[in-house]
Design a protein around this motif. Structure first.
Motif, PDB file in Angstrom:
ATOM      1  N   ASN A 209       0.826  -1.212   0.000  1.00  0.00           N
ATOM      2  CA  ASN A 209       0.000   0.000   0.000  1.00  0.00           C
ATOM      3  C   ASN A 209       0.860   1.262   0.000  1.00  0.00           C
ATOM      4  O   ASN A 209       0.614   2.198  -0.769  1.00  0.00           O
ATOM      5  CB  ASN A 209      -0.953  -0.001   1.199  1.00  0.00           C
ATOM      6  CG  ASN A 209      -2.118  -0.943   1.018  1.00  0.00           C
ATOM      7  OD1 ASN A 209      -2.644  -1.113  -0.078  1.00  0.00           O
ATOM      8  ND2 ASN A 209      -2.529  -1.576   2.105  1.00  0.00           N
ATOM      9  N   THR A 210       1.886   1.275   0.827  1.00  0.00           N
ATOM     10  CA  THR A 210       2.782   2.434   0.902  1.00  0.00           C
ATOM     11  C   THR A 210       3.517   2.626  -0.424  1.00  0.00           C
ATOM     12  O   THR A 210       3.606   3.745  -0.940  1.00  0.00           O
ATOM     13  CB  THR A 210       3.799   2.262   2.047  1.00  0.00           C
ATOM     14  OG1 THR A 210       3.080   2.154   3.282  1.00  0.00           O
ATOM     15  CG2 THR A 210       4.766   3.430   2.117  1.00  0.00           C
TER      16      THR A 210
ATOM     17  N   SER B  44      -1.881  11.954 -13.090  1.00  0.00           N
ATOM     18  CA  SER B  44      -2.378  13.136 -12.374  1.00  0.00           C
ATOM     19  C   SER B  44      -3.787  12.915 -11.831  1.00  0.00           C
ATOM     20  O   SER B  44      -4.208  13.590 -10.902  1.00  0.00           O
ATOM     21  CB  SER B  44      -2.358  14.358 -13.293  1.00  0.00           C
ATOM     22  OG  SER B  44      -3.190  14.132 -14.423  1.00  0.00           O
ATOM     23  N   GLU B  45      -4.523  11.956 -12.387  1.00  0.00           N
ATOM     24  CA  GLU B  45      -5.890  11.661 -11.948  1.00  0.00           C
ATOM     25  C   GLU B  45      -5.965  10.418 -11.072  1.00  0.00           C
ATOM     26  O   GLU B  45      -7.025  10.090 -10.550  1.00  0.00           O
ATOM     27  CB  GLU B  45      -6.795  11.463 -13.171  1.00  0.00           C
ATOM     28  CG  GLU B  45      -6.872  12.659 -14.083  1.00  0.00           C
ATOM     29  CD  GLU B  45      -7.600  12.349 -15.386  1.00  0.00           C
ATOM     30  OE1 GLU B  45      -8.326  11.326 -15.457  1.00  0.00           O
ATOM     31  OE2 GLU B  45      -7.432  13.123 -16.342  1.00  0.00           O
ATOM     32  N   ALA B  46      -4.865   9.710 -10.916  1.00  0.00           N
ATOM     33  CA  ALA B  46      -4.860   8.437 -10.195  1.00  0.00           C
ATOM     34  C   ALA B  46      -4.802   8.643  -8.691  1.00  0.00           C
ATOM     35  O   ALA B  46      -4.276   9.648  -8.205  1.00  0.00           O
ATOM     36  CB  ALA B  46      -3.671   7.589 -10.648  1.00  0.00           C
ATOM     37  N   SER B  47      -5.340   7.680  -7.978  1.00  0.00           N
ATOM     38  CA  SER B  47      -5.248   7.681  -6.511  1.00  0.00           C
ATOM     39  C   SER B  47      -5.230   6.223  -6.059  1.00  0.00           C
ATOM     40  O   SER B  47      -5.490   5.314  -6.838  1.00  0.00           O
ATOM     41  CB  SER B  47      -6.422   8.422  -5.891  1.00  0.00           C
ATOM     42  OG  SER B  47      -7.635   7.765  -6.186  1.00  0.00           O
ATOM     43  N   TRP B  48      -4.933   6.019  -4.802  1.00  0.00           N
ATOM     44  CA  TRP B  48      -4.866   4.667  -4.251  1.00  0.00           C
ATOM     45  C   TRP B  48      -5.498   4.655  -2.884  1.00  0.00           C
ATOM     46  O   TRP B  48      -5.193   5.491  -2.034  1.00  0.00           O
ATOM     47  CB  TRP B  48      -3.418   4.208  -4.159  1.00  0.00           C
ATOM     48  CG  TRP B  48      -3.256   2.852  -3.554  1.00  0.00           C
ATOM     49  CD1 TRP B  48      -2.789   2.566  -2.299  1.00  0.00           C
ATOM     50  CD2 TRP B  48      -3.576   1.599  -4.157  1.00  0.00           C
ATOM     51  NE1 TRP B  48      -2.785   1.209  -2.104  1.00  0.00           N
ATOM     52  CE2 TRP B  48      -3.267   0.588  -3.235  1.00  0.00           C
ATOM     53  CE3 TRP B  48      -4.104   1.231  -5.400  1.00  0.00           C
ATOM     54  CZ2 TRP B  48      -3.465  -0.763  -3.506  1.00  0.00           C
ATOM     55  CZ3 TRP B  48      -4.286  -0.117  -5.670  1.00  0.00           C
ATOM     56  CH2 TRP B  48      -3.965  -1.086  -4.725  1.00  0.00           C
ATOM     57  N   ASN B  49      -6.393   3.704  -2.679  1.00  0.00           N
ATOM     58  CA  ASN B  49      -6.963   3.445  -1.362  1.00  0.00           C
ATOM     59  C   ASN B  49      -6.393   2.122  -0.888  1.00  0.00           C
ATOM     60  O   ASN B  49      -6.368   1.146  -1.651  1.00  0.00           O
ATOM     61  CB  ASN B  49      -8.493   3.361  -1.431  1.00  0.00           C
ATOM     62  CG  ASN B  49      -9.103   4.687  -1.816  1.00  0.00           C
ATOM     63  OD1 ASN B  49      -8.702   5.728  -1.314  1.00  0.00           O
ATOM     64  ND2 ASN B  49     -10.055   4.664  -2.724  1.00  0.00           N
ATOM     65  N   ASP B  50      -5.936   2.098   0.349  1.00  0.00           N
ATOM     66  CA  ASP B  50      -5.303   0.892   0.882  1.00  0.00           C
ATOM     67  C   ASP B  50      -6.185  -0.332   0.699  1.00  0.00           C
ATOM     68  O   ASP B  50      -7.407  -0.281   0.864  1.00  0.00           O
ATOM     69  CB  ASP B  50      -4.990   1.067   2.366  1.00  0.00           C
ATOM     70  CG  ASP B  50      -3.813   1.989   2.603  1.00  0.00           C
ATOM     71  OD1 ASP B  50      -3.144   2.378   1.622  1.00  0.00           O
ATOM     72  OD2 ASP B  50      -3.549   2.310   3.773  1.00  0.00           O
ATOM     73  N   MET B  51      -5.531  -1.422   0.345  1.00  0.00           N
ATOM     74  CA  MET B  51      -6.206  -2.700   0.154  1.00  0.00           C
ATOM     75  C   MET B  51      -5.960  -3.585   1.375  1.00  0.00           C
ATOM     76  O   MET B  51      -4.975  -3.416   2.086  1.00  0.00           O
ATOM     77  CB  MET B  51      -5.651  -3.403  -1.092  1.00  0.00           C
ATOM     78  CG  MET B  51      -5.843  -2.653  -2.390  1.00  0.00           C
ATOM     79  SD  MET B  51      -7.537  -2.574  -2.956  1.00  0.00           S
ATOM     80  CE  MET B  51      -7.847  -4.263  -3.402  1.00  0.00           C
ATOM     81  N   GLN B  52      -6.858  -4.528   1.568  1.00  0.00           N
ATOM     82  CA  GLN B  52      -6.704  -5.555   2.589  1.00  0.00           C
ATOM     83  C   GLN B  52      -6.331  -6.855   1.894  1.00  0.00           C
ATOM     84  O   GLN B  52      -6.776  -7.122   0.782  1.00  0.00           O
ATOM     85  CB  GLN B  52      -8.018  -5.747   3.369  1.00  0.00           C
ATOM     86  CG  GLN B  52      -8.499  -4.502   4.081  1.00  0.00           C
ATOM     87  CD  GLN B  52      -7.536  -4.041   5.156  1.00  0.00           C
ATOM     88  OE1 GLN B  52      -7.054  -4.840   5.949  1.00  0.00           O
ATOM     89  NE2 GLN B  52      -7.246  -2.764   5.170  1.00  0.00           N
TER      90      GLN B  52
END
Length: 164
Positions: A36-37, A77-85
Motif C-alpha cells: 500500500n505504501t 495526475s488523476e490516479a489515486s490509491w486506497n489501501d487494500m486488505q
C-alpha cells in the motif's frame, strides 16, 4: 508560417500497469502495508513528473481471490490509491491474462503510446496455473511490446517464481 507550426506537441502516453498481489499471503509480516505504501508513493512520484515528451498513465490490476482491473489506465495526475486488505487466493496467472488483453487493446493503449511497462508486486506465491498464462503472454506480441518488472514484497519471497 502557418499557425500549426507553432502548436505545442502533445506528450505521448507512457502506460504503467501495476499487477498487485492482494492475496491472503500478503496479510502477514506487514507485506500488504508495504505494498500500500509503495503504490501510494509510486503514484505520487508519477504525478510529479513533468515532461513534454511523455505523460505517465497508470492502470492497476489486483489479484486476491480473483484478478480484476482495479483502475483503468488513466493519467497519473488523476490516479489515486486506497489501501487494500489482503484476502484470498493468488490468481497471478489470471492477472497476466488481463494485462495481456489490456496492452493489446488499442482503445486503451493507443499506437502512439510509448512501450508499456508492467510492474508486478508480489511475494511470488501464486495459486493458479501462472506458467500457462505467462507462456501465452510470451507467445503473443505482448512480450515484444511491454517491459516487465517483478518486485518481491516482504519475507518469504519465492524468487524462483518472480525470476521467471
Amino acid at each position: 508560417m502557418a499557425l500549426k507550426e507553432y502548436a505545442i506537441p502533445e506528450a505521448r502516453p507512457l502506460p504503467v500497469i501495476l499487477l498487485l498481489d492482494v492475496s491472503g499471503s500478503m496479510g502477514v509480516d506487514g507485506k500488504i502495508e508495504s505494498l500500500n505504501t509503495a503504490v501510494k508513493e509510486m503514484i505520487e512520484t508519477f504525478k510529479e513528473q513533468d515532461d513534454s515528451q511523455a505523460e505517465i498513465h497508470v492502470g492497476i490490476i489486483t489479484f486476491g481471490n480473483s484478478a480484476q482491473i482495479h483502475q483503468e489506465i488513466i493519467p497519473a495526475s488523476e490516479a489515486s490509491w486506497n489501501d487494500m486488505q489482503a484476502n484470498g487466493s493468488t490468481p497471478m496467472g489470471a492477472s497476466f491474462d488481463i494485462a495481456r488483453e489490456l496492452i493489446e487493446d488499442r482503445e486503451k493503449i493507443s499506437g502512439r503510446a510509448y512501450r508499456p511497462t508492467m510492474v508486478l508486486i508480489s511475494d511470488g506465491q501464486p495459486t493458479d496455473d501462472w506458467r500457462a498464462a505467462k507462456q501465452q503472454f510470451d507467445n503473443t506480441n505482448s512480450k515484444m511490446v511491454a517491459n516487465f518488472y517483478a518486485i518481491g514484497c516482504g519475507d518469504g519471497i519465492d524468487y524462483s517464481v518472480l525470476g521467471e
